[in-house]
Design a protein around this motif. Structure first.
Motif, PDB file in Angstrom:
ATOM      1  N   ARG B  51      -3.291  23.468   3.833  1.00 22.12           N
ATOM      2  CA  ARG B  51      -1.926  23.157   4.231  1.00 22.12           C
ATOM      3  C   ARG B  51      -1.751  21.715   4.709  1.00 22.12           C
ATOM      4  O   ARG B  51      -1.005  21.441   5.646  1.00 22.12           O
ATOM      5  CB  ARG B  51      -1.425  24.130   5.302  1.00 22.12           C
ATOM      6  CG  ARG B  51       0.101  24.227   5.245  1.00 22.12           C
ATOM      7  CD  ARG B  51       0.633  25.601   5.507  1.00 22.12           C
ATOM      8  NE  ARG B  51       2.081  25.626   5.263  1.00 22.12           N
ATOM      9  CZ  ARG B  51       2.801  26.720   5.089  1.00 22.12           C
ATOM     10  NH1 ARG B  51       2.227  27.899   5.125  1.00 22.12           N
ATOM     11  NH2 ARG B  51       4.087  26.649   4.852  1.00 22.12           N
ATOM     12  N   ASP B  54       2.745  21.166   2.724  1.00 24.07           N
ATOM     13  CA  ASP B  54       3.519  22.377   2.937  1.00 24.07           C
ATOM     14  C   ASP B  54       3.875  22.976   1.583  1.00 24.07           C
ATOM     15  O   ASP B  54       3.907  22.264   0.581  1.00 24.07           O
ATOM     16  CB  ASP B  54       4.796  22.038   3.699  1.00 24.07           C
ATOM     17  CG  ASP B  54       4.975  22.954   4.884  1.00 24.07           C
ATOM     18  OD1 ASP B  54       4.483  24.097   4.807  1.00 24.07           O
ATOM     19  OD2 ASP B  54       5.581  22.536   5.870  1.00 24.07           O
ATOM     20  N   THR B  70       1.740  28.454   9.083  1.00 22.27           N
ATOM     21  CA  THR B  70       1.785  27.409  10.109  1.00 22.27           C
ATOM     22  C   THR B  70       1.420  28.040  11.450  1.00 22.27           C
ATOM     23  O   THR B  70       1.373  29.251  11.594  1.00 22.27           O
ATOM     24  CB  THR B  70       3.195  26.792  10.194  1.00 22.27           C
ATOM     25  OG1 THR B  70       4.137  27.858  10.214  1.00 22.27           O
ATOM     26  CG2 THR B  70       3.462  25.893   9.014  1.00 22.27           C
ATOM     27  N   LEU B  74      -3.373  28.555  11.460  1.00 24.67           N
ATOM     28  CA  LEU B  74      -3.729  27.438  10.598  1.00 24.67           C
ATOM     29  C   LEU B  74      -4.988  26.733  11.101  1.00 24.67           C
ATOM     30  O   LEU B  74      -5.855  26.360  10.310  1.00 24.67           O
ATOM     31  CB  LEU B  74      -2.554  26.457  10.518  1.00 24.67           C
ATOM     32  CG  LEU B  74      -2.762  25.273   9.590  1.00 24.67           C
ATOM     33  CD1 LEU B  74      -3.089  25.726   8.183  1.00 24.67           C
ATOM     34  CD2 LEU B  74      -1.526  24.375   9.579  1.00 24.67           C
TER      35      LEU B  74
END
Ligand SMILES: Nc1ncnc2c1ncn2[C@@H]1O[C@H](COP(=O)(O)OP(=O)(O)O)[C@@H](O)[C@H]1O
Ligand SMILES: [Mg+2]
Lengths: 223, 244
Positions: B51, B54, B70, B74
């Motif tokens: 990530r 995004d 998120t 994460l």
């Protein structure tokens, strides 16, 4: 009449020297505490300016722009003479320190922001990929590198803060300039003013020279 | 056993769709090489896995069963996923050893002594033990990339992502980095490698994926995809690379 007797009268200088030293001590106290408070405020503002939620980011920008636009003397007079109408009554020292800090913080914020933005994106990405959180990334990776870039402009800003402490004499702070004007009135001779000017120079000239040297060194290293 | 699972991965840059619904499963211990022309979305694909990029809400990625969402989870995923960048991205203000020690110290709260010991073991493994006290600027590109690999390994990741790890290197240094990666593949770490080194892919990969235009066009064992591709786009790409 001899010009030396008027502007560099040894006897007057000798008599007023203790007063000037007292003033210098206050100037340094005011300058250094404002510089430190301004650094902390500036770092916080820079973080908010870069990473806060959108409305806070916007407010921070407004703050920074306002306090970089307002003349310091105007701000100082507002803090000292206008705030009492709201029931906020600050001592001359606190008034001067607040005004200096509010403005220095705004400039410092922009310096920190530029320093952080100068760090390549890859440094943020490598930190994130390793699992460092935002605070760790700042403290261990970004700020230690940004500090190198921001030291010359921060020193410059500190010089400005010390110079601006002279404005505090308008709110009856017995700083170096105020002491000099009082000594001048007492002795009916401008020598103390010259003495004060020389003391400012003795402190600030080396700093100015240092900034120039650092800027040349950084420019050379960047190739 | 699926270790990295990617479902319907879509990534937009503004109106531009860089990834057009990628589905991919990578098994534990598998070595996957991703090839394809510049701009086909290879970097974007692997940067979505931890990530750094995004991606849209209806896309699903999980690593070891943990969704790459998120927030708190994460950090857990990122600690399990190591990444090596084309441009090394070493921390220039830290020595080589400190580069390797930083993440274990901060993320895992490893003691300084233990982190230093571990760093020296890893630096020895990638063949740069003697450079531990130098700063990255004083190392060659190949040495820097090997430090970057050691730095990622210090978090003991289950998956290693490589984004063209040898593309920024002088030709004579490519081999030393590929050697380290080859050794790593033998240890059973799951690896996803974006690369233009067809020799490495042929020799080390369990599976080769050819991407073009934000999609997986073809995938399979290296012998099939590299020597006997079924898609014309793959064939074109390979002939352009090999005639280079
Ligand atoms: N930050 C970005 N902003 C806009 N477009 C981007 C950005 N990053 C990549 N792209 C576009 O997305 C596509 C895929 O990029 P990338 O994943 O870097 O390809 P590859 O690694 O295969 O060369 C390219 O067309 C590229 O121009
Ligand atoms: Mg790429």
């Amino acid at each position: 009449m001899d010009i030396f007797d008027t502007f560099l009268n040894a006897e007057v200088m000798r008599r007023s020297f203790p007063m000037l030293l007292k003033g210098l001590w206050i100037t340094l106290q005011l300058g250094i505490s404002s510089i430190i408070a301004g650094l902390l405020l500036g770092l916080a503002l820079a973080m908010a300016r870069l990473y806060a939620v959108a409305p806070l980011r916007f407010l921070t920008r407004v703050y920074i722009d306002i306090f970089r636009s307002i003349p310091l003397l105007v701000l100082l007079i507002i803090v000292y003479y206008a705030l009492p109408f709201l029931g906020i009554r600050l001592s001359p020292f606190m008034s001067a320190m607040s005004a200096l800090t509010l403005v220095s913080g705004a400039y410092t914020a922009e310096i920190f922001r530029a320093g952080i933005e100068a760090i390549p994106k890859g440094q943020f990405e490598a930190s994130a990929a390793l699992g460092l959180n935002g605070r760790q990334t700042m403290a261990d990776v970004i700020l230690p590198q940004a500090v190198r870039v921001v030291i010359p402009p921060l020193t410059n800003n500190s010089i400005n803060v010390i110079k601006d402490t002279a404005l505090a004499s308008v709110v009856a702070m017995p700083d170096l300039l105020k002491q000099a004007t009082q000594a001048q009135a007492l002795s009916a001779n401008p020598t103390p003013l010259i003495g004060a000017a020389l003391i400012y120079l003795a402190f600030l000239w080396p700093l100015v020279a240092l900034v120039s040297r650092m800027e040349r060194r950084f420019a050379a290293r960047r190739r | 056993m699926t270790f990295v699972s990617i479902r319907n991965l879509r990534k937009y840059y503004g109106p531009f769709e860089a990834l057009k619904g990628i589905d991919l499963d990578v098994a534990k211990g598998e070595v996957v090489c991703v090839i394809g022309p510049s701009g086909s979305g290879k970097s974007t694909l692997i940067r979505c896995i931890n990530r750094l990029e995004d991606f849209s809400d209806d896309s699903r990625i999980s690593v070891d069963g943990i969704p790459v969402a998120t927030g708190r989870a994460l950090a857990k995923v990122r600690a399990e996923v190591g990444m090596v960048f084309q441009s090394f991205n070493l921390f220039p203000h830290l020595t080589v050893r400190e580069n390797v020690m930083l993440a274990p110290r901060r993320v895992r709260s490893t003691s300084r002594a233990d982190a230093a010991r571990q760093a020296d073991v890893l630096l020895d493994r990638v063949g740069i033990a003697s450079q531990a006290d130098k700063y990255p600027d004083h190392l060659s590109g190949g040495q820097q990339q090997r430090v970057a690999i050691a730095r990622a390994l210090a978090m003991e990741p289950q998956v290693m992502l490589f984004d063209e790890p040898t593309s920024a290197l002088d030709p004579e240094m490519v081999g030393e980095v590929l050697d380290v990666m080859r050794d790593l593949a033998r240890t059973g770490v799951t690896m996803i490698v974006v690369t233009h080194e067809m020799g490495f892919a042929a020799q080390v990969a369990d599976r080769v994926i050819f991407m073009d235009g934000g999609q997986i066009v073809e995938q399979g064992p290296p012998a099939q995809v590299l020597s006997n591709p079924s898609e014309p786009r793959t064939r074109n790409f390979l002939s352009s690379v090999l005639n280079h």
